[in-house]
Design a protein around this motif. Structure first.
Motif, PDB file in Angstrom:
ATOM      1  N   SER A   4      41.516  -0.664   5.384  1.00 50.94           N
ATOM      2  CA  SER A   4      41.711   0.122   6.597  1.00 50.94           C
ATOM      3  C   SER A   4      41.265   1.569   6.412  1.00 50.94           C
ATOM      4  O   SER A   4      40.806   2.201   7.361  1.00 50.94           O
ATOM      5  CB  SER A   4      43.157   0.045   7.070  1.00 50.94           C
ATOM      6  N   ALA A   5      41.370   2.113   5.181  1.00 55.12           N
ATOM      7  CA  ALA A   5      40.894   3.481   4.925  1.00 55.12           C
ATOM      8  C   ALA A   5      39.377   3.544   5.063  1.00 55.12           C
ATOM      9  O   ALA A   5      38.836   4.478   5.657  1.00 55.12           O
ATOM     10  CB  ALA A   5      41.345   3.955   3.551  1.00 55.12           C
ATOM     11  N   SER A   6      38.671   2.547   4.524  1.00 55.84           N
ATOM     12  CA  SER A   6      37.217   2.560   4.662  1.00 55.84           C
ATOM     13  C   SER A   6      36.813   2.324   6.115  1.00 55.84           C
ATOM     14  O   SER A   6      35.822   2.874   6.579  1.00 55.84           O
ATOM     15  CB  SER A   6      36.567   1.531   3.732  1.00 55.84           C
ATOM     16  N   THR A   7      37.591   1.539   6.850  1.00 54.03           N
ATOM     17  CA  THR A   7      37.320   1.343   8.272  1.00 54.03           C
ATOM     18  C   THR A   7      37.523   2.647   9.033  1.00 54.03           C
ATOM     19  O   THR A   7      36.714   3.005   9.895  1.00 54.03           O
ATOM     20  CB  THR A   7      38.224   0.234   8.852  1.00 54.03           C
ATOM     21  N   ALA A   8      38.586   3.376   8.719  1.00 55.95           N
ATOM     22  CA  ALA A   8      38.839   4.666   9.377  1.00 55.95           C
ATOM     23  C   ALA A   8      37.673   5.625   9.124  1.00 55.95           C
ATOM     24  O   ALA A   8      37.195   6.283  10.055  1.00 55.95           O
ATOM     25  CB  ALA A   8      40.145   5.267   8.879  1.00 55.95           C
ATOM     26  N   GLN A   9      37.205   5.697   7.892  1.00 51.81           N
ATOM     27  CA  GLN A   9      36.088   6.584   7.571  1.00 51.81           C
ATOM     28  C   GLN A   9      34.815   6.153   8.287  1.00 51.81           C
ATOM     29  O   GLN A   9      34.073   6.985   8.808  1.00 51.81           O
ATOM     30  CB  GLN A   9      35.880   6.646   6.064  1.00 51.81           C
ATOM     31  N   ALA A  10      34.549   4.850   8.314  1.00 46.67           N
ATOM     32  CA  ALA A  10      33.355   4.350   9.003  1.00 46.67           C
ATOM     33  C   ALA A  10      33.435   4.629  10.500  1.00 46.67           C
ATOM     34  O   ALA A  10      32.442   4.992  11.128  1.00 46.67           O
ATOM     35  CB  ALA A  10      33.186   2.852   8.742  1.00 46.67           C
ATOM     36  N   LEU A  11      34.615   4.475  11.082  1.00 47.20           N
ATOM     37  CA  LEU A  11      34.787   4.758  12.505  1.00 47.20           C
ATOM     38  C   LEU A  11      34.604   6.250  12.774  1.00 47.20           C
ATOM     39  O   LEU A  11      33.950   6.636  13.752  1.00 47.20           O
ATOM     40  CB  LEU A  11      36.149   4.271  12.989  1.00 47.20           C
ATOM     41  N   ASP A  12      35.137   7.095  11.915  1.00 49.42           N
ATOM     42  CA  ASP A  12      34.936   8.540  12.061  1.00 49.42           C
ATOM     43  C   ASP A  12      33.443   8.888  12.003  1.00 49.42           C
ATOM     44  O   ASP A  12      32.952   9.679  12.811  1.00 49.42           O
ATOM     45  CB  ASP A  12      35.678   9.323  10.973  1.00 49.42           C
ATOM     46  N   PRO A  80      44.588  -5.238   8.790  1.00 48.54           N
ATOM     47  CA  PRO A  80      44.664  -3.788   8.963  1.00 48.54           C
ATOM     48  C   PRO A  80      43.404  -3.146   9.546  1.00 48.54           C
ATOM     49  O   PRO A  80      43.495  -2.093  10.178  1.00 48.54           O
ATOM     50  CB  PRO A  80      44.955  -3.263   7.551  1.00 48.54           C
ATOM     51  N   ASP A  81      42.243  -3.766   9.377  1.00 51.41           N
ATOM     52  CA  ASP A  81      41.015  -3.177   9.923  1.00 51.41           C
ATOM     53  C   ASP A  81      41.028  -3.138  11.448  1.00 51.41           C
ATOM     54  O   ASP A  81      40.602  -2.149  12.052  1.00 51.41           O
ATOM     55  CB  ASP A  81      39.774  -3.937   9.442  1.00 51.41           C
ATOM     56  N   ILE A  82      41.515  -4.204  12.078  1.00 50.85           N
ATOM     57  CA  ILE A  82      41.537  -4.214  13.544  1.00 50.85           C
ATOM     58  C   ILE A  82      42.610  -3.260  14.055  1.00 50.85           C
ATOM     59  O   ILE A  82      42.435  -2.603  15.083  1.00 50.85           O
ATOM     60  CB  ILE A  82      41.692  -5.643  14.118  1.00 50.85           C
ATOM     61  N   VAL A  83      43.701  -3.136  13.300  1.00 50.36           N
ATOM     62  CA  VAL A  83      44.748  -2.171  13.658  1.00 50.36           C
ATOM     63  C   VAL A  83      44.167  -0.759  13.621  1.00 50.36           C
ATOM     64  O   VAL A  83      44.334   0.022  14.559  1.00 50.36           O
ATOM     65  CB  VAL A  83      45.965  -2.297  12.717  1.00 50.36           C
ATOM     66  N   THR A  84      43.444  -0.444  12.549  1.00 49.98           N
ATOM     67  CA  THR A  84      42.811   0.879  12.424  1.00 49.98           C
ATOM     68  C   THR A  84      41.804   1.106  13.537  1.00 49.98           C
ATOM     69  O   THR A  84      41.763   2.188  14.135  1.00 49.98           O
ATOM     70  CB  THR A  84      42.123   1.016  11.051  1.00 49.98           C
ATOM     71  N   PHE A  85      40.994   0.098  13.835  1.00 45.63           N
ATOM     72  CA  PHE A  85      39.961   0.238  14.859  1.00 45.63           C
ATOM     73  C   PHE A  85      40.561   0.660  16.198  1.00 45.63           C
ATOM     74  O   PHE A  85      40.069   1.579  16.852  1.00 45.63           O
ATOM     75  CB  PHE A  85      39.184  -1.071  15.022  1.00 45.63           C
ATOM     76  N   TYR A  86      41.615   0.004  16.629  1.00 43.86           N
ATOM     77  CA  TYR A  86      42.197   0.293  17.936  1.00 43.86           C
ATOM     78  C   TYR A  86      43.222   1.434  17.909  1.00 43.86           C
ATOM     79  O   TYR A  86      43.643   1.889  18.973  1.00 43.86           O
ATOM     80  CB  TYR A  86      42.857  -0.956  18.518  1.00 43.86           C
ATOM     81  N   SER A  87      43.633   1.870  16.738  1.00 43.26           N
ATOM     82  CA  SER A  87      44.682   2.886  16.641  1.00 43.26           C
ATOM     83  C   SER A  87      44.168   4.265  16.236  1.00 43.26           C
ATOM     84  O   SER A  87      44.958   5.186  16.082  1.00 43.26           O
ATOM     85  CB  SER A  87      45.737   2.444  15.620  1.00 43.26           C
ATOM     86  N   ILE A 171      28.248 -11.673  10.824  1.00 45.60           N
ATOM     87  CA  ILE A 171      27.251 -10.611  10.942  1.00 45.60           C
ATOM     88  C   ILE A 171      27.539  -9.417  10.036  1.00 45.60           C
ATOM     89  O   ILE A 171      26.693  -8.537   9.908  1.00 45.60           O
ATOM     90  CB  ILE A 171      27.050 -10.166  12.405  1.00 45.60           C
ATOM     91  N   ALA A 172      28.702  -9.381   9.401  1.00 38.80           N
ATOM     92  CA  ALA A 172      29.005  -8.320   8.426  1.00 38.80           C
ATOM     93  C   ALA A 172      30.157  -8.783   7.542  1.00 38.80           C
ATOM     94  O   ALA A 172      30.994  -9.586   7.955  1.00 38.80           O
ATOM     95  CB  ALA A 172      29.359  -7.009   9.122  1.00 38.80           C
ATOM     96  N   ASP A 173      30.187  -8.245   6.327  1.00 38.43           N
ATOM     97  CA  ASP A 173      31.263  -8.580   5.392  1.00 38.43           C
ATOM     98  C   ASP A 173      32.566  -7.884   5.731  1.00 38.43           C
ATOM     99  O   ASP A 173      33.626  -8.330   5.300  1.00 38.43           O
ATOM    100  CB  ASP A 173      30.854  -8.210   3.962  1.00 38.43           C
ATOM    101  N   SER A 174      32.475  -6.779   6.481  1.00 39.33           N
ATOM    102  CA  SER A 174      33.677  -6.025   6.830  1.00 39.33           C
ATOM    103  C   SER A 174      33.424  -5.219   8.096  1.00 39.33           C
ATOM    104  O   SER A 174      32.264  -4.991   8.478  1.00 39.33           O
ATOM    105  CB  SER A 174      34.067  -5.075   5.693  1.00 39.33           C
TER     106      SER A 174
END
Length: 191
Positions: A4-12, A80-87, A171-174
């Motif tokens: 989820s931390a890497s997802t948050a950074q990628a989303l930022d 946690p990645d989907i939680v991070t994405f929408y939150s 289409i992606a690993d993460s």
């Protein structure tokens, strides 16, 4: 680093790229009619109802139990990645391109929009359970086809899906890898 931390950074990073792209190609923030009854921190200014108003994605500042409630209803932990994405952000849906294919990243405009999403995700999950398919949670839709992009709840991989069908292809690993591969598109004004 947690998923989820890497997802948050990628989303930022994506949000930064999207804003830069918007300003470079449109020269300003996108506009949508102001709606006092459907408020959001995204509005850059206050305006009279229906007046075209600039908006931009903004970071959410308060915690939500939305995905805890979804997990309780489904009797399983939500990835946690989907939680991070929408939150992480409040935003209107965002156009993007993945490998030249157009898509729209779904976002939450305000907490009430989260309740709409909750109902849609639960309906999707119940359909998956009825068909004995693995749980996926959608976060984008493709254009012009009627397909969506989701993550597999058990491992966080990203998949292309058609409604009511098994996932078509990975289409992606993460989610982080998917977001880093996105190219922004201009956000059209709404009337």
């Amino acid at each position: 680093m947690t998923p989820s931390a890497s997802t948050a950074q990628a989303l930022d990073r994506y949000m930064d790229r999207a804003l830069e792209y918007q300003l470079a190609h449109a020269g300003r923030l996108p506009l949508l009619p102001f709606d006092a009854k459907w408020s959001s921190d995204c509005y850059a200014t206050q305006a009279a109802d229906d007046e075209p108003t600039p908006w931009r994605p903004v970071r959410q500042t308060e915690d939500s139990d939305l995905f805890e409630r979804i997990g309780q209803a489904l009797e399983q932990k939500i990835h946690p990645d989907i939680v991070t994405f929408y939150s992480r952000y409040w935003s209107d849906p965002l156009p993007a391109r993945h490998l030249s294919n157009k898509l729209v990243l779904l976002q939450l405009w305000n907490p009430e929009d989260g309740e709409r999403l909750r109902g849609n995700l639960l309906g999707h999950a119940l359909m998956k359970a009825r068909k004995k398919q693995p749980l996926t949670l959608f976060f984008a839709s493709t254009e012009p086809e009627d397909m969506f992009i989701s993550i597999n709840n058990s491992d966080g991989t990203v998949w292309l899906e058609a409604p009511g069908k098994k996932p078509l292809r990975q289409i992606a690993d993460s989610l982080a890898a998917f977001l880093d591969a996105l190219e922004p598109d201009t956000i059209a004004d709404q009337e």
